[in-house]
Design a protein around this motif. Structure first.
Motif, mmCIF file in Angstrom:
data_model
loop_
_atom_site.group_PDB
_atom_site.id
_atom_site.type_symbol
_atom_site.label_atom_id
_atom_site.label_comp_id
_atom_site.label_asym_id
_atom_site.label_seq_id
_atom_site.Cartn_x
_atom_site.Cartn_y
_atom_site.Cartn_z
ATOM 1 N N LEU A 402 51.700 86.908 109.112
ATOM 2 C CA LEU A 402 52.347 85.644 108.753
ATOM 3 C C LEU A 402 52.432 85.474 107.241
ATOM 4 O O LEU A 402 53.439 84.979 106.714
ATOM 5 N N ALA A 405 55.212 87.508 106.178
ATOM 6 C CA ALA A 405 56.480 86.864 106.518
ATOM 7 C C ALA A 405 56.831 85.795 105.491
ATOM 8 O O ALA A 405 57.989 85.695 105.045
ATOM 9 N N LEU A 409 60.238 85.648 102.755
ATOM 10 C CA LEU A 409 61.251 84.693 103.199
ATOM 11 C C LEU A 409 62.348 84.493 102.155
ATOM 12 O O LEU A 409 63.534 84.437 102.478
ATOM 13 N N ASN A 412 64.298 89.163 100.247
ATOM 14 C CA ASN A 412 64.132 90.180 101.277
ATOM 15 C C ASN A 412 65.364 91.059 101.347
ATOM 16 O O ASN A 412 66.433 90.720 100.837
ATOM 17 N N GLU A 416 63.290 93.770 105.854
ATOM 18 C CA GLU A 416 62.444 92.582 105.988
ATOM 19 C C GLU A 416 63.083 91.550 106.908
ATOM 20 O O GLU A 416 62.395 90.895 107.699
ATOM 21 N N LEU A 420 61.435 89.998 110.389
ATOM 22 C CA LEU A 420 61.303 88.570 110.661
ATOM 23 C C LEU A 420 61.973 88.193 111.976
ATOM 24 O O LEU A 420 61.395 87.482 112.806
ATOM 25 N N LEU A 452 54.997 93.693 108.556
ATOM 26 C CA LEU A 452 55.069 92.474 107.741
ATOM 27 C C LEU A 452 53.850 92.365 106.832
ATOM 28 O O LEU A 452 53.963 91.923 105.679
#
Length: 628
Positions: A402, A405, A409, A412, A416, A420, A452
């Motif tokens: 997480l 991730a 966000l 990316n 990536e 996600l 991730l």
């Protein structure tokens, strides 16, 4: 022009401390605890913890602001930084080795504490100088961990209450009949498994014999293949250090959910799909996406709900197509998406041609999982159950995944974005299409979560100057490995599930002859595989024409006419336990010959039509000695 203020990586991490403190408060406040003597919701201990976290909110805010503004000005001797890093290592091991139970809120708090200690550990280690040979520390940690966990995985985690015996039965059925026939249901039902894992496991059993340890060794080796593919993929995409971080965090997460299920096959196929995606992107060979699709199409061989992975990949590819069209402002065919679709259709067609024509069982499963069958409340509950399972079973893997991730966000690339969408999309689709979530479904998320986590560490590394990157990565991997070892220590020392059922089965086989028709529960199969007429408690479910309404009066067992019956009163399938008990009561010649009291199973009763010679007319329940 005002120059934008910049922060070091530690300052960026520290900025998150307060918000993680808030998340911890919310998690504790939402957690129902027993005995709920305070406000009808909290136990005294949980209420005190909640009060402590609420009171310390201002302290967390002030500390976050002060450290963020002053950490770069703290000048300490190098030996102090070294000592501080060692303290962080010890602290991480301690908080993960200390047993606090599976409570969700406590897992959140522990992740919060881990993040704080990790930040301090990275800040301290980057002030140190390490010799060049220190670069061998991460692979040494990874290889040593893989070897040691090979032996741990034979008996950890403890046997599940269901489906592990099912898997072993299908594998043994393949050796006995040439097809993965569920021997523990036959002849009441002629159920055949559809995964290639059953065939491979059957060959493995034919060499090493049937046992839980042998089966777990097999799935561990298959899992290592998946992790090795992830290591190679991460090495190509991010770097050598990130590759070993992926391997290590994935390894410790994997061994915790290493149950004897065919789902581990999905981990291999998905890892290979991600690997081929990276290879296609780095070489510019669009045709490689055809094989990405084939692997995704074949992934349903591990579990029917794996088709959602193809949907998430398709969504990610369509997003890239849309980005391409928006950038170029003209129509253009996105060849990777076309190849993916063709490959997916081809892979799924291969699966269909191999299984579905000869085995309608998969069609039965698929028809029981229509698309979008749930209301919003049920969907939310299944989403929450996925989070509960991950936060309690693989908290470190989930936490790092997480964080990775979040880190990708804003900035990316295609890979990536694929990670996600594949992770979060798969969780959402599962909640929409399936009626439950099992802990071993986390195997489907092993690859995206591990990758991730590596992406997050790569982003962290990029924030440091080149001279500090290696030491930061070595320190990060050392901290991650220490927390993982602590977590495993806690889990192994508090390893409790249905392993006691194996001891019960060994006691039963000392009384019941091998040619008897014997009814027991799923884990018994590992000790009773040589009993040709052993039947699982849910065998009647696989009878032609079975209906759920028929459970309860014991008539489902008339056809089987068992000679011996083991009733495990603590078995979760209560309605089937009661159905079997009703059958025993309807048979006047069924006599209770043994009764045991087992901590995790409750009362266990053995009934036989012909009592053993040493059976007493009145049988008293005795504690059963649990053997390893």
């Amino acid at each position: 022009m005002v120059e934008k203020e910049t922060y070091s990586e530690e300052q960026v991490l520290i900025r998150s401390w307060f918000w993680l403190h808030v998340v911890s408060v919310v998690a504790i406040a939402m957690q129902y605890s027993q005995p709920a003597t305070i406000l009808g919701r909290y136990s005294p201990t949980s209420f005190l913890i909640l009060v402590f976290f609420v009171i310390t909110l201002p302290v967390a805010w002030l500390m976050t602001r002060w450290l963020r503004n002053n950490i770069e000005n703290l000048i300490l001797p190098k030996y102090v930084f070294g000592a501080l890093f060692i303290v962080c290592i010890i602290a991480l091991f301690g908080i993960w080795a200390f047993h606090i139970g599976p409570t969700r809120s406590y897992a959140v708090v522990r992740l919060y504490a881990t993040f704080v200690i990790f930040t301090v550990g990275i800040w301290s280690v980057r002030h140190l100088e390490l010799p060049d040979r220190a670069k061998y520390i991460p692979p040494a940690i990874g290889i040593i961990s893989a070897v040691l966990l090979f032996f741990v995985a034979m008996n950890y985690p403890d046997v599940k209450w269901t489906d592990e015996g099912y898997t072993a039965s299908a594998a043994w059925g393949y050796i006995q009949t040439g097809r993965p026939l569920l021997t523990m249901f036959y002849p009441l039902g002629e159920t055949v498994g559809y995964s290639m894992m059953y065939r491979g496991l059957g060959l493995w059993f034919s060499v090493f014999g049937i046992s839980l340890a042998a089966g777990r060794t097999y799935t561990y080796i298959v899992g290592l293949i998946a992790l090795t593919i992830l290591l190679v993929t991460t090495r190509k995409k991010y770097g050598w250090m990130e590759a070993w971080s992926t391997f290590i965090v994935g390894l410790y997460g994997f061994v915790t959910i290493n149950y004897l299920y065919p789902d581990v096959e999905i981990a291999v196929l998905l890892a290979a799909a991600f690997g081929l995606f990276v290879l296609a992107e780095t070489t510019g060979k669009a045709w490689l996406h055809l094989f990405v699709g084939i692997l995704l199409g074949l992934s349903v061989d591990g579990h029917p709900v794996a088709y959602r992975l193809g949907i998430t990949f398709g969504a990610a590819y369509l997003l890239e197509w849309a980005i391409l069209l928006r950038r170029e402002r003209k129509w253009r065919v996105y060849r990777p998406a076309i190849y993916l679709a063709l490959g997916g259709a081809l892979g799924f067609g291969m699966f269909i041609s191999f299984y579905l024509i000869t085995n309608p069982y998969f069609a039965q499963l698929a028809s029981g999982s229509p698309f979008f069958p749930h209301d919003l409340q049920t969907t939310f509950q299944i989403l929450l159950s996925q989070f509960d399972s991950a936060i309690t079973d693989v908290p470190l893997l989930l936490g790092m995944g997480l964080l990775g991730a979040v880190s990708v966000l804003r900035r990316n690339g295609r890979f990536e974005r694929l990670l996600l969408i594949s992770f979060f999309g798969a969780a959402l689709i599962l909640a929409l299409i399936y009626e439950r979530h099992r802990p071993y479904y986390l195997m489907h998320s092993l690859a995206p979560l591990s990758l991730l986590a590596a992406a997050g560490l790569y982003k962290l590394k990029q924030g440091y100057p080149a001279r500090s990157q290696m030491v930061v990565m070595i320190g990060s991997i050392a901290l991650i490995a220490t927390a993982s070892v602590g977590m495993l220590t806690d889990r192994v020392t508090h390893n409790s599930n249905f392993g006691a059922a194996l001891s019960v089965a060994r006691a039963v086989r000392s009384i019941v002859p091998a040619d008897a028709v014997l009814v027991g529960v799923d884990p018994f199969f590992f000790e009773l595989a040589d009993y040709p007429h052993f039947l699982d408690i849910i065998a009647p479910v696989h009878r032609p024409g079975f209906t759920p309404e028929s459970v309860g009066d014991g008539q489902n067992w008339v056809e089987a006419a068992p000679d011996a019956v083991v009733i495990v009163h603590g078995y979760p399938l209560v309605e089937h336990v009661e159905d079997l008990a009703a059958y025993v009561r309807s048979q006047p010649d069924m006599q209770l010959v043994r009764c045991w009291i087992v901590d995790t199973l409750g009362k266990v009763e053995l009934f036989m039509r012909t009592a053993a010679e040493d059976a007493d007319s009145v049988v008293e329940c005795q504690p059963l000695e649990i053997s390893p």
